[in-house]
Motif scaffolding. Structure first.
Motif, PDB file in Angstrom:
ATOM      1  N   GLY A 156      15.845 -44.694 -61.526  1.00  0.00           N
ATOM      2  CA  GLY A 156      15.738 -43.807 -60.318  1.00  0.00           C
ATOM      3  C   GLY A 156      14.621 -44.231 -59.500  1.00  0.00           C
ATOM      4  N   LEU A 157      13.560 -44.509 -59.975  1.00  0.00           N
ATOM      5  CA  LEU A 157      12.161 -44.747 -59.235  1.00  0.00           C
ATOM      6  C   LEU A 157      12.554 -46.217 -58.208  1.00  0.00           C
ATOM      7  CD1 LEU A 157       9.813 -44.252 -61.993  1.00  0.00           C
ATOM      8  CD2 LEU A 157      10.560 -42.624 -60.305  1.00  0.00           C
ATOM      9  N   LYS A 158      12.874 -46.928 -59.114  1.00  0.00           N
ATOM     10  CA  LYS A 158      13.307 -48.415 -58.520  1.00  0.00           C
ATOM     11  C   LYS A 158      14.424 -48.204 -57.386  1.00  0.00           C
ATOM     12  CE  LYS A 158      14.659 -53.231 -60.204  1.00  0.00           C
ATOM     13  NZ  LYS A 158      15.166 -53.364 -61.403  1.00  0.00           N
ATOM     14  N   LEU A 159      15.339 -47.544 -57.689  1.00  0.00           N
ATOM     15  CA  LEU A 159      16.612 -47.503 -56.862  1.00  0.00           C
ATOM     16  C   LEU A 159      16.156 -46.742 -55.760  1.00  0.00           C
ATOM     17  CD1 LEU A 159      19.314 -46.439 -59.412  1.00  0.00           C
ATOM     18  CD2 LEU A 159      19.648 -48.050 -57.874  1.00  0.00           C
ATOM     19  N   SER A 160      15.294 -45.600 -55.599  1.00  0.00           N
ATOM     20  CA  SER A 160      14.771 -45.076 -54.590  1.00  0.00           C
ATOM     21  C   SER A 160      13.853 -45.454 -53.942  1.00  0.00           C
ATOM     22  CB  SER A 160      14.845 -43.385 -54.634  1.00  0.00           C
ATOM     23  OG  SER A 160      14.106 -43.198 -55.865  1.00  0.00           O
ATOM     24  N   GLY A 161      12.891 -46.670 -54.340  1.00  0.00           N
ATOM     25  CA  GLY A 161      12.060 -47.540 -53.892  1.00  0.00           C
ATOM     26  C   GLY A 161      10.763 -46.565 -54.002  1.00  0.00           C
ATOM     27  N   LEU A 162      10.503 -45.970 -55.231  1.00  0.00           N
ATOM     28  CA  LEU A 162       9.420 -45.216 -55.335  1.00  0.00           C
ATOM     29  C   LEU A 162       8.431 -46.309 -56.446  1.00  0.00           C
ATOM     30  CD1 LEU A 162      10.562 -41.805 -56.085  1.00  0.00           C
ATOM     31  CD2 LEU A 162       9.315 -42.415 -54.113  1.00  0.00           C
ATOM     32  N   LYS A 163       7.065 -46.152 -56.133  1.00  0.00           N
ATOM     33  CA  LYS A 163       6.291 -46.930 -57.063  1.00  0.00           C
ATOM     34  C   LYS A 163       5.382 -46.198 -57.925  1.00  0.00           C
ATOM     35  CE  LYS A 163       6.444 -51.135 -54.574  1.00  0.00           C
ATOM     36  NZ  LYS A 163       7.895 -50.974 -54.171  1.00  0.00           N
ATOM     37  N   VAL A 208      25.370 -53.946 -58.927  1.00  0.00           N
ATOM     38  CA  VAL A 208      26.339 -54.880 -58.415  1.00  0.00           C
ATOM     39  C   VAL A 208      26.127 -56.245 -58.962  1.00  0.00           C
ATOM     40  CG1 VAL A 208      27.932 -55.668 -56.422  1.00  0.00           C
ATOM     41  CG2 VAL A 208      27.135 -53.365 -56.339  1.00  0.00           C
ATOM     42  N   LEU A 209      24.758 -56.667 -58.570  1.00  0.00           N
ATOM     43  CA  LEU A 209      24.382 -58.001 -58.892  1.00  0.00           C
ATOM     44  C   LEU A 209      24.473 -58.374 -60.350  1.00  0.00           C
ATOM     45  CD1 LEU A 209      21.794 -58.833 -55.925  1.00  0.00           C
ATOM     46  CD2 LEU A 209      24.106 -59.634 -56.264  1.00  0.00           C
ATOM     47  N   THR A 232      19.224 -46.446 -52.733  1.00  0.00           N
ATOM     48  CA  THR A 232      19.676 -46.947 -51.391  1.00  0.00           C
ATOM     49  C   THR A 232      20.654 -47.765 -51.811  1.00  0.00           C
ATOM     50  OG1 THR A 232      17.766 -48.640 -51.867  1.00  0.00           O
ATOM     51  CG2 THR A 232      17.436 -46.659 -50.520  1.00  0.00           C
ATOM     52  N   ARG A 233      21.308 -48.222 -50.633  1.00  0.00           N
ATOM     53  CA  ARG A 233      22.387 -49.304 -50.583  1.00  0.00           C
ATOM     54  C   ARG A 233      22.024 -50.373 -51.516  1.00  0.00           C
ATOM     55  NH1 ARG A 233      27.529 -48.742 -47.636  1.00  0.00           N
ATOM     56  NH2 ARG A 233      27.906 -46.799 -47.974  1.00  0.00           N
ATOM     57  N   TRP A 234      20.796 -50.697 -51.063  1.00  0.00           N
ATOM     58  CA  TRP A 234      20.204 -52.074 -51.342  1.00  0.00           C
ATOM     59  C   TRP A 234      19.900 -51.974 -52.956  1.00  0.00           C
ATOM     60  CZ3 TRP A 234      19.680 -56.778 -52.437  1.00  0.00           C
ATOM     61  CH2 TRP A 234      18.862 -57.489 -53.188  1.00  0.00           C
ATOM     62  N   GLY A 235      19.372 -50.753 -53.199  1.00  0.00           N
ATOM     63  CA  GLY A 235      19.056 -50.471 -54.739  1.00  0.00           C
ATOM     64  C   GLY A 235      20.562 -50.460 -55.604  1.00  0.00           C
TER      65      GLY A 235
END
Lengths: 356, 283
Positions: free
Chosen positions: B134-141, A256-257, A247-250
């Motif tokens: 990728g899990l963290k990035l797409s919000g998977l737990k 970025v951070l 996601t963008r936030w991800g």
């Protein structure tokens, strides 16, 4: 351009130790080059290069010269007062050099630092969010417009901020001060002297109000630095994160951070330097106090810069010298903060792209 | 999507009509229909139609600038990230259009992973963190034990486990170029993609690392559909089941000139331009 003193023995591999039993290719090219035969590469510069070099060196050294002159001047003019007060300069909170009384920065310095910290506490989160919005979320046209506006904000004279803060912001801000005192009064920072109660009258001219105004001046500086660094986050890593379903936030959080960490710290420190030295706006807002206190919302604050601005025209010779010494203290602190900032920025990996 | 094991059911390889029970798991078929692309007003791709069957390796070949990388990037909606980039046509994953809102874009990219030309592990993360990033990035737990299993299984699939099992805490950048690229493959596999797009994954690597990655491709191709762009004719022959030859005439958008089983493209091409290209006479 290489000038060998012994042309017949150029480019030889240094000889192996005699005891080495291995017969390798390098031994076949048998030479007797010795340590003294080693070549010192001679660089001959052209005329244009020499001139350019001289001009650049000169300009570069001017910075150091000016720096040394300022520091030397402050020390020279302030040394009399420092001799007079001794260590009292650091421990004494009163400021009465003109009447032959004691003087020191024990109250002024903490006030200076707390105004700067209030400013930074507000400015850093806002700046990070603004910079992220500009680099990550804003549509391209808005991005350009926002960047220009923020640069413009940085160019507004601090006197204007001070006037606007004094007449427009302060009357509105003290309502918030009162709310903080009423509801968070148990925290020393927001506590006010019970004797006065919490009528609105005790809140103007406080560290808090001054800090808010200064934060408005610091935000453009911090935002500029952070935006610059965030914008350099490697596109390869960004795409990698996107391609994982990020996601963008991800992407902001994981690419970025971490990349911009140095920029966040560096930008904040630069802002801190600016906040410590801010003069006219603080002078307009505060009512000078020489009793250090924890409360930031209560009336009465101070800063070294404001002290100098306020006292300068009415000081005797000793008083001027004392002000110079205070200026030296501010100069040294700002120098330390900015040096720390630049070393942090330099150590971050900003600018290193995705290389193998 | 709680179950993130990579041990997904393998669809019938070679049958283009293979249907998986769960539409979002297992190798998926990808279909491009009449795709055209623009950068600003410049049309770079025209009339591209291609069927990429589940569990097969499709190689996209052709000279530089013929639009094959652009085409690859349309397949998981990376194309639109370039300012001014637009496209026409349809891309379907298991028959569902990916551009018209039926699937959220983050899901599209998770289901259709991508490995880039330059290895791009996240430098702020360790080897292990990179794998599960990728899990963290797409919000998977996932639970801690699932996470560890996933790290091992993905690194094993990418052929990297034995080399890095004692270095899981090292930064991702500490690995060699070839290892970094395999780490990126492992990272892509960790979100159980149905399709894996590879954009010249070996062009920055040495021959040994290249062999190793080709081996990985053939090992994982059973459970994930692979589309690979390559400039290396031998590589296309070694790894792919089918081949599509792209070509752009001067000042014209790129098109597919010929498409078919890899063997036919290399030994018995129908078009003379294909024959010239695969035999190294231009490009």
């Amino acid at each position: 351009m290489f000038n060998s003193r012994s042309p017949s023995r150029q480019w030889t591999v240094r000889r192996r130790a005699k005891a080495d039993p291995v017969t390798s290719v390098t031994d076949v090219v048998e030479t007797n080059a010795l340590e003294k035969d080693r070549v010192t590469p001679v660089v001959r510069r052209g005329k244009v290069d020499r001139v350019y070099r001289a001009v650049a060196t000169l300009s570069g050294s001017i910075v150091f010269v000016v720096m040394a002159l300022i520091g030397g001047f402050l020390l020279y003019r302030g040394i009399d007062a420092l001799r007079l007060s001794g260590w009292g300069f650091i421990t004494e909170s009163q400021w009465a050099p003109d009447m032959g009384g004691a003087f020191g920065i024990a109250a002024v310095l903490p006030y200076t630092v707390s105004i700067a910290l209030v400013a930074l506490f507000l400015a850093v989160p806002i700046s990070v969010a603004t910079a992220l919005f500009i680099t990550e979320y804003a549509p391209r046209r808005l991005r350009r417009f926002l960047t220009a506006t923020i640069d413009l904000l940085a160019a507004v004279p601090s006197l204007i901020y001070g006037l606007w803060g004094l007449f427009y912001l302060q009357p509105r801000l003290i309502t918030l001060s009162k709310w903080l005192a009423d509801n968070l009064g148990f925290i020393p920072f927001f506590k006010v002297n019970e004797d006065f109660g919490t009528s609105l009258g005790v809140f103007p001219s406080s560290t808090f109000v001054a800090g808010v105004i200064v934060s408005l001046m610091v935000i453009p500086i911090c935002t500029s630095v952070m935006r610059e660094v965030f914008g350099q986050a490697p596109p390869g890593e960004r795409e990698g994160a996107m391609a994982l379903g990020g996601t963008r936030w991800g992407v902001v959080r994981d690419v970025v951070l971490p990349f911009g960490r140095g920029g966040i710290i560096g930008g904040s420190m630069l802002g801190l330097g600016r906040a410590l030295g801010e003069t006219i706006a603080v002078t307009l807002i505060i009512s000078p106090s020489f009793d250090a206190k924890w409360s930031i919302v209560e009336q009465g604050s101070n800063s070294i810069a404001a002290l100098i601005a306020l006292k300068f025209s009415e000081s005797t010779e000793t008083g001027i010298s004392a002000l110079m010494a205070a200026g030296l203290a501010l100069f040294v602190i700002t120098l330390i903060v900015n040096t720390a900032a630049s070393s942090v920025v330099n150590r971050s990996r900003s600018g290193s792209a995705t290389e193998i | 999507m709680t179950d993130l094991q990579i041990t997904t059911p393998v669809p019938t390889v070679g049958s283009s009509t293979a249907v998986v029970d769960d539409e979002t798991r297992g190798a998926a078929g990808l279909t491009a229909k009449n795709v055209a692309c623009w950068f600003g007003t410049k049309k770079v791709l025209e009339g591209v139609g291609l069927d990429m069957a589940p569990g097969q390796v499709t190689a996209l070949i052709g000279p530089s600038g013929c639009g094959k990388s652009t085409f690859l990037r349309t397949l998981n909606r990376m194309h639109e990230l370039v300012p001014g980039a637009t496209l026409a046509g349809e891309i379907l994953i298991n028959g569902v259009d990916i551009y018209r809102g039926a699937i959220p874009v983050t899901d599209v990219r998770r289901r259709i992973g991508m490995v880039f030309q330059k290895p791009n592990p996240f430098p702020a993360m360790t080897v292990a963190e990179n794998v599960v990033s990728g899990l963290k990035l797409s919000g998977l737990k996932v639970t801690k034990s699932e996470r560890e299993d996933l790290i091992e299984s993905c690194l094993t699939k990418a052929g990297l486990w034995n080399e890095v099992k004692n270095r899981l805490g090292d930064p991702g950048r500490a690995l060699s170029g070839g290892q970094q690229q395999r780490l990126c493959i492992a990272r892509s596999l960790a979100v159980s993609p149905q399709v894996l797009l590879m954009d010249e994954p070996c062009s920055a690597l040495d021959p040994t690392s290249t062999r190793r990655i080709e081996q990985t491709i053939s090992e994982i191709s059973e459970s994930v559909t692979i589309v690979i762009v390559t400039h290396n004719m031998q590589q296309a022959q070694r790894v792919s089941d089918r081949c599509a030859f792209f070509l752009a005439a001067e000042n014209e958008p790129g098109r597919i000139i010929e498409e078919g089983p890899t063997k036919d493209i290399f030994t018995n091409p129908r078009d003379s331009r294909t024959e010239d290209y695969v035999n190294g006479r231009f490009g």
